[in-house]
Design a protein around this motif. Structure first.
Motif, PDB file in Angstrom:
ATOM      1  N   ARG A  84      36.067 -24.148 -37.099  1.00  0.00           N
ATOM      2  CA  ARG A  84      37.043 -24.187 -36.013  1.00  0.00           C
ATOM      3  C   ARG A  84      36.377 -23.505 -34.814  1.00  0.00           C
ATOM      4  O   ARG A  84      35.877 -22.391 -34.921  1.00  0.00           O
ATOM      5  CB  ARG A  84      38.311 -23.435 -36.401  1.00  0.00           C
ATOM      6  CG  ARG A  84      39.339 -23.400 -35.297  1.00  0.00           C
ATOM      7  CD  ARG A  84      40.584 -22.640 -35.693  1.00  0.00           C
ATOM      8  NE  ARG A  84      41.470 -22.532 -34.557  1.00  0.00           N
ATOM      9  CZ  ARG A  84      42.353 -21.563 -34.404  1.00  0.00           C
ATOM     10  NH1 ARG A  84      42.512 -20.642 -35.326  1.00  0.00           N
ATOM     11  NH2 ARG A  84      43.112 -21.535 -33.333  1.00  0.00           N
ATOM     12  N   ILE A  85      36.355 -24.201 -33.674  1.00  0.00           N
ATOM     13  CA  ILE A  85      35.773 -23.692 -32.435  1.00  0.00           C
ATOM     14  C   ILE A  85      36.916 -23.598 -31.427  1.00  0.00           C
ATOM     15  O   ILE A  85      37.606 -24.588 -31.187  1.00  0.00           O
ATOM     16  CB  ILE A  85      34.679 -24.650 -31.882  1.00  0.00           C
ATOM     17  CG1 ILE A  85      33.701 -25.070 -32.977  1.00  0.00           C
ATOM     18  CG2 ILE A  85      33.994 -24.044 -30.677  1.00  0.00           C
ATOM     19  CD1 ILE A  85      32.822 -23.986 -33.512  1.00  0.00           C
ATOM     20  N   ASP A 133      40.228 -26.103 -28.661  1.00  0.00           N
ATOM     21  CA  ASP A 133      40.435 -25.718 -30.051  1.00  0.00           C
ATOM     22  C   ASP A 133      40.194 -26.967 -30.881  1.00  0.00           C
ATOM     23  O   ASP A 133      41.011 -27.881 -30.885  1.00  0.00           O
ATOM     24  CB  ASP A 133      41.852 -25.179 -30.250  1.00  0.00           C
ATOM     25  CG  ASP A 133      42.070 -24.522 -31.608  1.00  0.00           C
ATOM     26  OD1 ASP A 133      41.221 -24.699 -32.521  1.00  0.00           O
ATOM     27  OD2 ASP A 133      43.089 -23.823 -31.762  1.00  0.00           O
ATOM     28  N   PHE A 134      39.043 -27.049 -31.540  1.00  0.00           N
ATOM     29  CA  PHE A 134      38.720 -28.238 -32.320  1.00  0.00           C
ATOM     30  C   PHE A 134      37.953 -27.847 -33.571  1.00  0.00           C
ATOM     31  O   PHE A 134      37.479 -26.721 -33.704  1.00  0.00           O
ATOM     32  CB  PHE A 134      37.941 -29.262 -31.486  1.00  0.00           C
ATOM     33  CG  PHE A 134      36.674 -28.748 -30.857  1.00  0.00           C
ATOM     34  CD1 PHE A 134      35.462 -28.829 -31.517  1.00  0.00           C
ATOM     35  CD2 PHE A 134      36.690 -28.191 -29.580  1.00  0.00           C
ATOM     36  CE1 PHE A 134      34.294 -28.364 -30.933  1.00  0.00           C
ATOM     37  CE2 PHE A 134      35.523 -27.733 -28.983  1.00  0.00           C
ATOM     38  CZ  PHE A 134      34.320 -27.812 -29.668  1.00  0.00           C
ATOM     39  N   VAL A 135      37.855 -28.793 -34.501  1.00  0.00           N
ATOM     40  CA  VAL A 135      37.165 -28.571 -35.766  1.00  0.00           C
ATOM     41  C   VAL A 135      35.978 -29.526 -35.825  1.00  0.00           C
ATOM     42  O   VAL A 135      36.108 -30.702 -35.480  1.00  0.00           O
ATOM     43  CB  VAL A 135      38.113 -28.815 -36.969  1.00  0.00           C
ATOM     44  CG1 VAL A 135      37.364 -28.723 -38.291  1.00  0.00           C
ATOM     45  CG2 VAL A 135      39.266 -27.827 -36.942  1.00  0.00           C
ATOM     46  N   VAL A 136      34.822 -29.001 -36.244  1.00  0.00           N
ATOM     47  CA  VAL A 136      33.635 -29.835 -36.431  1.00  0.00           C
ATOM     48  C   VAL A 136      33.139 -29.689 -37.864  1.00  0.00           C
ATOM     49  O   VAL A 136      33.382 -28.671 -38.520  1.00  0.00           O
ATOM     50  CB  VAL A 136      32.487 -29.471 -35.454  1.00  0.00           C
ATOM     51  CG1 VAL A 136      32.894 -29.754 -34.033  1.00  0.00           C
ATOM     52  CG2 VAL A 136      32.043 -28.048 -35.615  1.00  0.00           C
ATOM     53  N   SER A 159      34.078 -18.887 -33.148  1.00  0.00           N
ATOM     54  CA  SER A 159      33.970 -19.903 -34.189  1.00  0.00           C
ATOM     55  C   SER A 159      34.327 -19.249 -35.510  1.00  0.00           C
ATOM     56  O   SER A 159      34.151 -18.038 -35.679  1.00  0.00           O
ATOM     57  CB  SER A 159      32.552 -20.483 -34.250  1.00  0.00           C
ATOM     58  OG  SER A 159      31.643 -19.501 -34.684  1.00  0.00           O
ATOM     59  N   ARG A 160      34.843 -20.050 -36.421  1.00  0.00           N
ATOM     60  CA  ARG A 160      35.160 -19.546 -37.750  1.00  0.00           C
ATOM     61  C   ARG A 160      34.979 -20.661 -38.754  1.00  0.00           C
ATOM     62  O   ARG A 160      35.486 -21.766 -38.569  1.00  0.00           O
ATOM     63  CB  ARG A 160      36.593 -19.036 -37.822  1.00  0.00           C
ATOM     64  CG  ARG A 160      36.904 -18.431 -39.198  1.00  0.00           C
ATOM     65  CD  ARG A 160      38.220 -17.740 -39.247  1.00  0.00           C
ATOM     66  NE  ARG A 160      39.257 -18.449 -39.934  1.00  0.00           N
ATOM     67  CZ  ARG A 160      39.238 -18.801 -41.213  1.00  0.00           C
ATOM     68  NH1 ARG A 160      38.185 -18.602 -41.964  1.00  0.00           N
ATOM     69  NH2 ARG A 160      40.253 -19.397 -41.758  1.00  0.00           N
TER      70      ARG A 160
END
Length: 178
Positions: A84-85, A133-136, A159-160
């Motif tokens: 998650r960024i 706020d997005f997920v890669v 980031s997490r």
């Protein structure tokens, strides 16, 4: 040989009627069988997580990595898994410079720009501020970077890792599930 034995317990009968209202009114007693019946539990608890998806991605002091990017490129994550960024990006327009802030995915051979604003030169007085706020997902050998091309473009965030490359959830640091 299979045996079916009635279970006579008013407390169990009341619990079943309370938890399974559709069974209310049936006159049958509870029964037990000596036949082994496999049960597959597909609930989140069986997967090893008792948290809902939004709580699994929570920010926690010990499991987030912050970044502050200004006029440089910074690698945000480069280990396989889901990330998650999140954060903010801000900047201003210039009469002589094109201002950009971007996030890029790379496999080591090529780079793909996945997110970011751009102000072209000749614009004056304009500013931008964007929350992201997005997920890669990063496979082995891939990375995500953030790039600011000017001192007037500021990318700040965290980031997490929220899951491993195989999809195993990484709960927030300090969460015990008790």
């Amino acid at each position: 040989m299979a045996q079916i034995v009635p279970i006579v317990s008013d407390a169990l009968q009341a619990t079943i009627r309370r938890l399974l209202p559709s069974q209310n009114g049936f006159g049958e007693d509870l029964q037990a069988s000596n036949v082994i019946v496999p049960v597959v539990n597909v609930t989140p608890s069986a997967e090893g997580s008792i948290l809902s998806t939004d709580l699994q991605t929570a920010i926690a002091f010990g499991s987030q990595t912050s970044f502050n990017i200004r006029n440089e490129t910074v690698t945000i994550a480069n280990s396989p898994g889901f990330y998650r960024i999140f954060g903010t990006m801000s900047g201003e327009a210039s009469t002589t410079l094109t201002s950009t802030g971007t996030f890029e995915l790379s496999d080591g051979l090529s780079t793909k720009n996945i997110y970011g604003p751009r102000f072209t030169n000749g614009t004056t007085g304009g500013v931008f501020a964007i929350s992201y706020d997005f997920v890669v997902f990063l496979a082995s050998g891939e990375s995500i970077t953030g790039t600011s091309n000017q001192n007037i473009v500021h990318i700040k965030g965290s980031s997490r890792q929220i899951a491993t490359v195989s999809g195993t959830v990484v709960n927030p640091s300090g969460f015990t599930g008790e």
